[in-house]
Design an enzyme around this catalytic site. Sequence first.
Site, PDB file in Angstrom:
ATOM      1  N   ASN A  18       0.877  -1.176   0.000  1.00  0.00           N
ATOM      2  CA  ASN A  18       0.000   0.000   0.000  1.00  0.00           C
ATOM      3  C   ASN A  18       0.913   1.224   0.000  1.00  0.00           C
ATOM      4  O   ASN A  18       1.450   1.620   1.036  1.00  0.00           O
ATOM      5  CB  ASN A  18      -0.884  -0.036   1.252  1.00  0.00           C
ATOM      6  CG  ASN A  18      -1.852   1.133   1.307  1.00  0.00           C
ATOM      7  OD1 ASN A  18      -1.805   2.038   0.471  1.00  0.00           O
ATOM      8  ND2 ASN A  18      -2.719   1.125   2.300  1.00  0.00           N
ATOM      9  N   LYS A  58       3.328   0.796   3.087  1.00  0.00           N
ATOM     10  CA  LYS A  58       3.015  -0.262   4.062  1.00  0.00           C
ATOM     11  C   LYS A  58       3.083  -1.597   3.348  1.00  0.00           C
ATOM     12  O   LYS A  58       2.717  -1.681   2.170  1.00  0.00           O
ATOM     13  CB  LYS A  58       1.578  -0.083   4.577  1.00  0.00           C
ATOM     14  CG  LYS A  58       1.454   0.932   5.670  1.00  0.00           C
ATOM     15  CD  LYS A  58       0.058   0.832   6.289  1.00  0.00           C
ATOM     16  CE  LYS A  58      -0.489   2.213   6.515  1.00  0.00           C
ATOM     17  NZ  LYS A  58      -1.891   2.383   6.424  1.00  0.00           N
ATOM     18  N   HIS A 115     -13.266   2.783   0.267  1.00  0.00           N
ATOM     19  CA  HIS A 115     -13.296   1.731   1.304  1.00  0.00           C
ATOM     20  C   HIS A 115     -13.941   0.448   0.784  1.00  0.00           C
ATOM     21  O   HIS A 115     -14.391  -0.388   1.583  1.00  0.00           O
ATOM     22  CB  HIS A 115     -14.086   2.159   2.564  1.00  0.00           C
ATOM     23  CG  HIS A 115     -13.499   3.306   3.325  1.00  0.00           C
ATOM     24  ND1 HIS A 115     -14.286   4.279   3.913  1.00  0.00           N
ATOM     25  CD2 HIS A 115     -12.218   3.621   3.614  1.00  0.00           C
ATOM     26  CE1 HIS A 115     -13.506   5.159   4.532  1.00  0.00           C
ATOM     27  NE2 HIS A 115     -12.251   4.787   4.357  1.00  0.00           N
ATOM     28  N   GLY A 139     -11.261   8.138   8.229  1.00  0.00           N
ATOM     29  CA  GLY A 139     -12.248   8.350   7.166  1.00  0.00           C
ATOM     30  C   GLY A 139     -13.379   7.371   7.406  1.00  0.00           C
ATOM     31  O   GLY A 139     -13.128   6.257   7.864  1.00  0.00           O
ATOM     32  N   ASP A 179      -9.365  12.525  16.947  1.00  0.00           N
ATOM     33  CA  ASP A 179      -9.327  11.166  17.488  1.00  0.00           C
ATOM     34  C   ASP A 179     -10.495  10.953  18.452  1.00  0.00           C
ATOM     35  O   ASP A 179     -10.663  11.714  19.409  1.00  0.00           O
ATOM     36  CB  ASP A 179      -7.988  10.951  18.208  1.00  0.00           C
ATOM     37  CG  ASP A 179      -7.769   9.489  18.547  1.00  0.00           C
ATOM     38  OD1 ASP A 179      -8.651   8.883  19.184  1.00  0.00           O
ATOM     39  OD2 ASP A 179      -6.722   8.952  18.164  1.00  0.00           O
ATOM     40  N   ARG A 188     -10.982   8.871  20.719  1.00  0.00           N
ATOM     41  CA  ARG A 188     -10.636   8.636  22.133  1.00  0.00           C
ATOM     42  C   ARG A 188     -10.542   9.960  22.869  1.00  0.00           C
ATOM     43  O   ARG A 188     -11.040  10.100  23.996  1.00  0.00           O
ATOM     44  CB  ARG A 188      -9.300   7.892  22.245  1.00  0.00           C
ATOM     45  CG  ARG A 188      -9.410   6.442  21.844  1.00  0.00           C
ATOM     46  CD  ARG A 188      -8.059   5.854  21.585  1.00  0.00           C
ATOM     47  NE  ARG A 188      -7.515   6.370  20.319  1.00  0.00           N
ATOM     48  CZ  ARG A 188      -6.579   5.775  19.614  1.00  0.00           C
ATOM     49  NH1 ARG A 188      -6.034   4.670  20.050  1.00  0.00           N
ATOM     50  NH2 ARG A 188      -6.154   6.278  18.480  1.00  0.00           N
ATOM     51  N   GLY A 214     -11.236   1.711  12.853  1.00  0.00           N
ATOM     52  CA  GLY A 214     -10.774   2.152  14.173  1.00  0.00           C
ATOM     53  C   GLY A 214     -11.863   2.441  15.188  1.00  0.00           C
ATOM     54  O   GLY A 214     -11.857   1.892  16.294  1.00  0.00           O
ATOM     55  N   ASN A 230     -13.380  -0.396  17.955  1.00  0.00           N
ATOM     56  CA  ASN A 230     -12.886  -0.125  19.313  1.00  0.00           C
ATOM     57  C   ASN A 230     -13.811   0.654  20.230  1.00  0.00           C
ATOM     58  O   ASN A 230     -13.630   0.610  21.447  1.00  0.00           O
ATOM     59  CB  ASN A 230     -11.561   0.642  19.219  1.00  0.00           C
ATOM     60  CG  ASN A 230     -10.486  -0.202  18.573  1.00  0.00           C
ATOM     61  OD1 ASN A 230     -10.193  -1.293  19.048  1.00  0.00           O
ATOM     62  ND2 ASN A 230      -9.933   0.287  17.488  1.00  0.00           N
TER      63      ASN A 230
HETATM   64  P1  AMP Z   1      -8.602   3.929  11.198  1.00  0.00           P
HETATM   65  O1  AMP Z   1      -8.656   5.073  10.238  1.00  0.00           O
HETATM   66  O2  AMP Z   1      -9.515   2.811  10.849  1.00  0.00           O
HETATM   67  O3  AMP Z   1      -7.203   3.472  11.494  1.00  0.00           O
HETATM   68  O4  AMP Z   1      -9.167   4.511  12.592  1.00  0.00           O
HETATM   69  C1  AMP Z   1      -8.423   5.416  13.354  1.00  0.00           C
HETATM   70  C2  AMP Z   1      -9.322   6.068  14.390  1.00  0.00           C
HETATM   71  O5  AMP Z   1      -9.919   5.076  15.237  1.00  0.00           O
HETATM   72  C3  AMP Z   1      -8.566   6.955  15.365  1.00  0.00           C
HETATM   73  O6  AMP Z   1      -8.382   8.250  14.872  1.00  0.00           O
HETATM   74  C4  AMP Z   1      -9.493   6.976  16.541  1.00  0.00           C
HETATM   75  O7  AMP Z   1     -10.391   8.054  16.388  1.00  0.00           O
HETATM   76  C5  AMP Z   1     -10.284   5.691  16.449  1.00  0.00           C
HETATM   77  N1  AMP Z   1     -10.046   4.798  17.598  1.00  0.00           N
HETATM   78  C6  AMP Z   1      -9.058   3.922  17.765  1.00  0.00           C
HETATM   79  N2  AMP Z   1      -9.176   3.293  18.969  1.00  0.00           N
HETATM   80  C7  AMP Z   1     -10.269   3.815  19.576  1.00  0.00           C
HETATM   81  C8  AMP Z   1     -10.926   3.598  20.830  1.00  0.00           C
HETATM   82  N3  AMP Z   1     -10.479   2.711  21.704  1.00  0.00           N
HETATM   83  N4  AMP Z   1     -12.029   4.335  21.094  1.00  0.00           N
HETATM   84  C9  AMP Z   1     -12.492   5.242  20.215  1.00  0.00           C
HETATM   85  N5  AMP Z   1     -11.914   5.473  19.017  1.00  0.00           N
HETATM   86  C10 AMP Z   1     -10.822   4.773  18.692  1.00  0.00           C
END
Ligand code: AMP
Length: 398
Positions: A7, A14, A181, A213, A284, A286, A332, A336
Site C-alpha cells: 500500500n 506499508k 473503502h 475516514g 481522534d 478517544r 478504528g 474499538n
Molecule cells: P482507522 O482510520 O480505521 O485506522 O481509525 C483510526 C481512528 O480510530 C482513530 O483516529 C481513533 O479516532 C479511532 N479509535 C481507535 N481506537 C479507539 C478507541 N479505543 N475508542 C475510540 N476510538 C478509537
Amino acid sequence: MKILVINAGSSSLKYQLIDMETENVMAKGLCERIGIDGHLKHTPLVGGKPVYNEDIALPTHAEAIAAVIDKLTSAEYGVVASMKEIDAVGHRVVHGGEKFACSVKIDDEVMAALEECTPFAPLHNPANITGINACREVMGDVPMVAVFDTAFHQTMPGKAFMYAVPYDYYKNDGIRRYGFHGTSHRYVSARCAELMGKPIEELKIVSCHMGNGSSLAAIDGGKCVDTSMGFTPLVGLPMGTRCGDLDAGVIQFIMNKYGMNIDEMLAVLNKKSGVLGVSGVSSDFRDLDNAAAEGNERAQLALDMFHYWVAKVAGSYVAAMNGVDAIIFTAGVGENSKSSRKAIAEYFGYLGVEIDDEANSKRGEDIMISTPDSKVKVFVIPTNEELVIARDTKAICC
Ligand code: AMP
C-alpha cells in the site's frame, strides 16, 4: 504460496507478506519519509526474529521496496530465504474509475489505464502508480495485481451513483459517485455472511466503516447498491477532519467572505473540519470521548453529530434495500468504541435491534453484539483489506 501486499502512499509504503496456505501474516512493516530522509519499521511475525526499526536512507520508492525485500530475506530479520519465494504482489490502488469493476493483473495496458484514472484521485493514484513501478523495477517479472478501493461500488445503479448536474459532466468527464473503502466493505460483508451461516446472496447488509475516514455501504445480495462517499472521499459522514456532506453554497460564501482560494478552502474541508472542526479538540475519537466525559460540550456535539449521521445514512439504506438483516461496525472507531456503537445502535430501535452490552464490551474479534432475539443482527468485524488484496492476487495470478 506467499504474497506481498503493498500500500504505497506519496512518502510512505506499508507492506505485509502473507502465507496463503494459512492466510497468516509472516511479516509486516512501514517505510516512512520516502524522498525526505527515510525510516523503516519491519516486524517479523514468524521465526522469533527481532523487529527492525531504524532510520535508513530511502530516496525513492524503488529504494524503499529494495529495503523491504532486503529485510524480508535477511538472515537476521527475514522470514523467507530469497525473493524467489514471493510468488506475487498485490497493490492497493485507490481509484479505478469506471474502468475497473474488479481486481486486475498488472501489465502495460493496465498501467496506462491507471494513469487515466489519476485526475480522479490526484493525491493517491500517483503514489500507488509510483509504488507499482518501483516494485516492477526491483522485482522484475513477479506477477502483480491491482486491487481498487472503488471497484466494489461499481455495482451501484445509476439512480444511486449519478449527481443531479447536467448529464454531460457524467458522460464527458466521469463526474459521479464512485465510493471508497470498497475492499473493506467487501471483506466485512462476506465475513458477516459466513458468521450468519447464510449465502450472501440472501442478505441485506449495512456496513459501517468508521475510522479516520468513514463511509457506509448498502450491500444487497453481496452487491453494493449505495455508499456514502462520492466523487471524492470528502463527503457523506462527518469524519475525523473531513466535513462530509456540505451545501456547495457554503463554499462560495466562506471563500468570498475570507478571500480564500479553492485550494485553501479544500484544505479546510479536508483537514480542519469533521469532528476536529466542530469540537476544536481532536480528530481522534478517544480524545473526544475523554473531553466529553469531562463536560466539553463541543466534543459531545461532534460525537452526537457523528452518531446521528451514521444512523441517518444507515436508515436511508434500509429504505433503499427495503429491509436489512445485519449491520456491521468496522475500522478504528467501529472496532474499538463501544460507546459509539451503543449510541448509534440506540437509533435502531425501530428495526428491533437490541444490543448485548457484555458482547459489545469485547474487543479484537469478530463478534455479534446484538442479543439472540434481536430482529436485525449487529456485528463488530475487524476489517482486513490486506487479506482481500492477497486473496484476489492469488486468484488472479496463481
Ligand atoms: P482507522 O482510520 O480505521 O485506522 O481509525 C483510526 C481512528 O480510530 C482513530 O483516529 C481513533 O479516532 C479511532 N479509535 C481507535 N481506537 C479507539 C478507541 N479505543 N475508542 C475510540 N476510538 C478509537
